[in-house]
Design a protein around this motif. Structure first.
Motif, short mmCIF file in Angstrom:
data_model
loop_
_atom_site.label_atom_id
_atom_site.label_comp_id
_atom_site.label_asym_id
_atom_site.label_seq_id
_atom_site.Cartn_x
_atom_site.Cartn_y
_atom_site.Cartn_z
N ASP A 125 0.82 -1.22 0.00
CA ASP A 125 0.00 0.00 0.00
C ASP A 125 0.85 1.27 0.00
OD1 ASP A 125 0.81 -0.82 2.60
OD2 ASP A 125 -0.65 0.55 3.50
N LEU A 126 2.13 1.15 0.33
CA LEU A 126 3.03 2.31 0.34
C LEU A 126 3.72 2.52 -1.02
CD1 LEU A 126 4.75 1.90 3.83
CD2 LEU A 126 2.69 3.19 3.23
N LEU A 127 3.42 1.66 -1.98
CA LEU A 127 3.99 1.79 -3.31
C LEU A 127 3.02 2.58 -4.19
CD1 LEU A 127 6.67 0.67 -4.43
CD2 LEU A 127 5.36 -1.20 -5.45
N PRO A 128 3.31 3.84 -4.47
CA PRO A 128 2.32 4.73 -5.09
C PRO A 128 1.75 4.25 -6.41
CG PRO A 128 4.20 5.97 -4.27
CD PRO A 128 4.56 4.53 -4.17
N ARG A 129 2.56 3.69 -7.30
CA ARG A 129 2.07 3.35 -8.63
C ARG A 129 1.55 1.92 -8.76
NH1 ARG A 129 4.88 3.05 -12.83
NH2 ARG A 129 6.88 2.51 -11.91
N HIS A 130 1.40 1.25 -7.64
CA HIS A 130 0.95 -0.14 -7.72
C HIS A 130 -0.51 -0.19 -8.17
CE1 HIS A 130 0.17 -4.31 -6.74
NE2 HIS A 130 1.48 -4.47 -6.60
N PRO A 131 -0.86 -1.07 -9.13
CA PRO A 131 -2.23 -1.13 -9.64
C PRO A 131 -3.27 -1.55 -8.61
CG PRO A 131 -0.89 -2.93 -10.53
CD PRO A 131 0.05 -1.98 -9.86
N ALA A 132 -2.86 -2.11 -7.50
CA ALA A 132 -3.82 -2.51 -6.47
C ALA A 132 -4.56 -1.32 -5.89
CB ALA A 132 -3.12 -3.29 -5.35
N HIS A 133 -3.96 -0.13 -5.97
CA HIS A 133 -4.64 1.06 -5.46
C HIS A 133 -5.96 1.29 -6.17
CE1 HIS A 133 -1.64 2.61 -2.64
NE2 HIS A 133 -0.71 2.27 -3.52
#
Length: 217
Positions: A126-134
């Motif tokens: 969740d701390l990875l800004p560009r991750h598609p899971a957001h």
């Protein structure tokens, strides 16, 4: 539980740099009271031990679960229960590449092939800004609001575009570079790579890589 009993059980050891979420991951797997329940080894004050009984449809097994912080002097071979260890779980923080580098450096000096099970967990996705899971997580939040009777016409409140793809399970959104790098390293060393968000179970359920479900479960 007595350490002598735990040392005789088949073991799982979880290693990683401090503050990568090892304790949070363990708390998701089974109830752990970290202030009162852990049994620190007298030989290694940074080594914690827990008893774990796995009940499945096919079998029941009593295991020991060990947790240790990686540091320059840490040697897995020096642990008293080394011969009983069957599984190695390596954990790093995907938002802190130094914790991944620490794992890679440690593996270079360690014979990890003695383990029957090798896992590498990229935690705190969740701390990875560009991750598609957001995007998938925001969709889940929106659906929850709608199921509760709330009507939100402005999807921008959730950071969702109306033209955005409908699911993480498709292959339209490329994996971030960090995921690609971790996967390549794990494949090279025969390690299964898993992404997780131990601190947020709802976000954790939204994780997927190339259509394969990820997360703690």
């Amino acid at each position: 539980m007595d350490l002598e009993i735990l040392e005789k059980r088949p073991g799982v050891i979880m290693v990683g740099s401090p503050r990568v979420g090892k304790r949070t991951l363990l708390s998701r797997l089974f109830p752990v009271e970290f202030e009162d329940d852990p049994n620190p080894s007298s030989n290694s004050p940074e080594l914690l031990a827990y008893g774990w009984t796995i009940n499945t449809k096919y079998y029941t097994a009593d295991l020991s679960v060990w947790m240790a912080h990686l540091h320059d002097e840490f040697s897995i071979k020096s642990l008293p229960m080394f011969d009983k260890l069957s599984a190695l779980v390596m954990v790093f923080d995907v938002s802190d590449l130094s914790s991944f580098t620490a794992l890679k450096d440690w593996v270079k000096q360690t014979d990890i092939q003695k383990f029957d099970i090798l896992l590498c967990i990229g935690n705190k996705v969740d701390l990875l800004p560009r991750h598609p899971a957001h995007a998938e997580y925001r969709r889940c939040l929106l659906k929850r609001e709608e199921s509760c009777g709330s009507s939100r016409s402005d999807l921008a409140d959730y950071g969702i575009s109306e033209t955005e793809g409908s699911s993480l399970l498709g292959d339209e959104e490329p994996s971030p570079e960090i995921t690609k790098s971790c996967l390549e390293w794990c494949i090279e060393h025969g390690i299964e790579y898993i992404e997780a968000c131990a601190s947020n179970a709802d976000f954790d359920k939204c994780l997927s890589i190339d259509g394969d479900s990820q997360g703690v479960e």
